[in-house]
Design a protein around this motif. Structure first.
Motif, mmCIF file in Angstrom:
data_model
loop_
_atom_site.group_PDB
_atom_site.id
_atom_site.type_symbol
_atom_site.label_atom_id
_atom_site.label_comp_id
_atom_site.label_asym_id
_atom_site.label_seq_id
_atom_site.Cartn_x
_atom_site.Cartn_y
_atom_site.Cartn_z
ATOM 1 N N THR A 16 -84.721 63.385 18.616
ATOM 2 C CA THR A 16 -84.207 62.031 18.758
ATOM 3 C C THR A 16 -82.798 62.596 17.893
ATOM 4 O OG1 THR A 16 -86.254 60.945 18.644
ATOM 5 C CG2 THR A 16 -83.934 59.854 18.081
ATOM 6 N N PRO A 17 -81.575 62.647 18.668
ATOM 7 C CA PRO A 17 -80.556 62.862 18.026
ATOM 8 C C PRO A 17 -80.020 61.493 17.276
ATOM 9 C CG PRO A 17 -80.084 62.517 20.318
ATOM 10 C CD PRO A 17 -81.603 62.756 19.975
ATOM 11 N N VAL A 18 -79.492 61.720 16.093
ATOM 12 C CA VAL A 18 -78.759 60.723 15.351
ATOM 13 C C VAL A 18 -77.522 61.233 15.109
ATOM 14 C CG1 VAL A 18 -79.119 59.291 13.369
ATOM 15 C CG2 VAL A 18 -81.067 60.029 14.631
ATOM 16 N N ILE A 19 -76.461 60.224 15.111
ATOM 17 C CA ILE A 19 -75.119 60.740 14.868
ATOM 18 C C ILE A 19 -74.693 59.667 13.922
ATOM 19 C CG2 ILE A 19 -72.655 61.076 15.402
ATOM 20 C CD1 ILE A 19 -73.981 61.631 18.168
ATOM 21 N N ARG A 20 -74.252 60.027 12.578
ATOM 22 C CA ARG A 20 -73.816 59.160 11.675
ATOM 23 C C ARG A 20 -72.180 59.372 11.759
ATOM 24 N NH1 ARG A 20 -76.141 59.437 5.928
ATOM 25 N NH2 ARG A 20 -75.134 61.322 5.921
ATOM 26 N N THR A 21 -71.327 58.182 11.872
ATOM 27 C CA THR A 21 -70.038 58.520 11.444
ATOM 28 C C THR A 21 -69.294 57.282 10.857
ATOM 29 O OG1 THR A 21 -67.920 58.655 12.755
ATOM 30 C CG2 THR A 21 -69.648 57.125 13.896
ATOM 31 N N ASN A 22 -68.254 57.350 10.748
ATOM 32 C CA ASN A 22 -67.709 56.103 9.797
ATOM 33 C C ASN A 22 -66.391 55.343 10.881
ATOM 34 O OD1 ASN A 22 -65.870 54.602 7.745
ATOM 35 N ND2 ASN A 22 -67.322 55.372 6.385
ATOM 36 N N GLU A 83 -70.220 62.809 26.156
ATOM 37 C CA GLU A 83 -69.808 64.093 26.266
ATOM 38 C C GLU A 83 -70.139 65.216 25.346
ATOM 39 O OE1 GLU A 83 -65.422 62.093 27.438
ATOM 40 O OE2 GLU A 83 -65.794 63.079 25.368
ATOM 41 N N GLU A 84 -70.384 65.011 24.442
ATOM 42 C CA GLU A 84 -71.009 66.004 23.221
ATOM 43 C C GLU A 84 -72.369 66.201 23.069
ATOM 44 O OE1 GLU A 84 -68.611 66.085 19.766
ATOM 45 O OE2 GLU A 84 -66.759 65.603 20.632
ATOM 46 N N VAL A 85 -73.280 65.468 23.301
ATOM 47 C CA VAL A 85 -74.636 65.533 22.918
ATOM 48 C C VAL A 85 -75.299 65.807 24.616
ATOM 49 C CG1 VAL A 85 -76.706 64.691 22.388
ATOM 50 C CG2 VAL A 85 -74.570 64.361 20.944
ATOM 51 N N GLU A 86 -74.846 64.748 25.434
ATOM 52 C CA GLU A 86 -75.467 64.673 26.726
ATOM 53 C C GLU A 86 -74.890 65.700 27.726
ATOM 54 O OE1 GLU A 86 -78.312 63.178 27.555
ATOM 55 O OE2 GLU A 86 -78.757 62.125 25.611
ATOM 56 N N GLY A 87 -73.573 66.216 27.274
ATOM 57 C CA GLY A 87 -72.883 66.987 28.246
ATOM 58 C C GLY A 87 -72.476 66.539 29.613
ATOM 59 N N CYS A 88 -72.133 65.153 29.648
ATOM 60 C CA CYS A 88 -72.099 64.299 30.738
ATOM 61 C C CYS A 88 -70.351 64.444 31.173
ATOM 62 C CB CYS A 88 -72.484 62.731 30.628
ATOM 63 S SG CYS A 88 -74.362 62.588 30.602
ATOM 64 N N ASN A 132 -76.616 53.666 -1.211
ATOM 65 C CA ASN A 132 -77.751 54.350 -0.855
ATOM 66 C C ASN A 132 -78.477 53.830 0.611
ATOM 67 O OD1 ASN A 132 -77.448 56.144 -2.907
ATOM 68 N ND2 ASN A 132 -78.946 54.938 -4.189
ATOM 69 N N ASP A 133 -77.984 52.737 1.195
ATOM 70 C CA ASP A 133 -78.608 52.365 2.395
ATOM 71 C C ASP A 133 -78.327 53.136 3.419
ATOM 72 O OD1 ASP A 133 -79.262 49.990 1.100
ATOM 73 O OD2 ASP A 133 -77.825 48.628 2.149
ATOM 74 N N HIS A 134 -79.203 53.368 4.556
ATOM 75 C CA HIS A 134 -79.171 54.311 5.466
ATOM 76 C C HIS A 134 -80.253 53.975 6.665
ATOM 77 C CE1 HIS A 134 -81.836 56.283 2.803
ATOM 78 N NE2 HIS A 134 -82.250 57.065 3.868
ATOM 79 N N ILE A 135 -80.157 54.759 7.648
ATOM 80 C CA ILE A 135 -81.023 54.680 8.864
ATOM 81 C C ILE A 135 -82.164 55.850 8.501
ATOM 82 C CG2 ILE A 135 -79.594 55.993 10.316
ATOM 83 C CD1 ILE A 135 -80.958 54.081 12.265
ATOM 84 N N LEU A 136 -83.167 55.740 8.786
ATOM 85 C CA LEU A 136 -84.099 57.183 8.625
ATOM 86 C C LEU A 136 -84.416 57.119 10.206
ATOM 87 C CD1 LEU A 136 -86.385 55.822 5.780
ATOM 88 C CD2 LEU A 136 -84.557 57.676 6.049
#
Length: 136
Positions: A16-22, A83-88, A132-136
């Motif tokens: 399961t790819p997870v990308i965190r950005t701002n 584009e970057e993860v799925e390569g589409c 300290n909130d975040h997704i697991l």
């Protein structure tokens, strides 16, 4: 990826790819005014959610003008993921946000582990959270 185990091997076949950005900016006064005025439903005390959820599940459509820049950011992140993860080739294949809603969870509240069935991809955008909130 393969990991050697005592009696076999663990093959991470479906990671399961997870990308965190701002978003890289503060939300505008107009965006916050809109977000704070989105009609909310009743309070939930379900195992999955402690808090309230918006009555509307298409806030990017209903509040299109007020939230257009936030939606544009989300669309750009989806394009980059494809584009970057799925390569589409995103000139041929695209994703569309079909649902968008708001959850308000009070401090010390939670959103339990769950799945979004019938979804190829899910995303979260935190409007305001503790350090300290975040997704697991």
């Amino acid at each position: 990826m393969q990991v050697k185990m005592n009696d076999g091997e663990l093959i991470l076949l479906f990671p399961t790819p997870v990308i965190r950005t701002n978003i890289g900016r503060s939300f505008t006064k107009e965006e916050m005014r809109c977000i704070l005025n989105i009609p909310m439903g009743k309070k939930h005390n379900l195992p999955i959610l402690s808090g309230v959820q918006s009555k509307c599940f298409e806030i990017f459509d209903v509040f299109a003008e007020e939230l257009k820049d936030i939606k544009k950011f989300c669309d750009n992140e989806l394009k980059q993921y494809m584009e970057e993860v799925e390569g589409c080739d995103t000139n041929i294949t695209t994703l569309k946000i079909t649902q968008s809603w708001l959850n308000r969870i009070e401090p010390q509240g939670h959103h339990a582990l769950h799945n979004h069935r019938n979804s190829y991809l899910s995303g979260n955008l935190y409007i305001k959270c503790l350090p300290n909130d975040h997704i697991l």
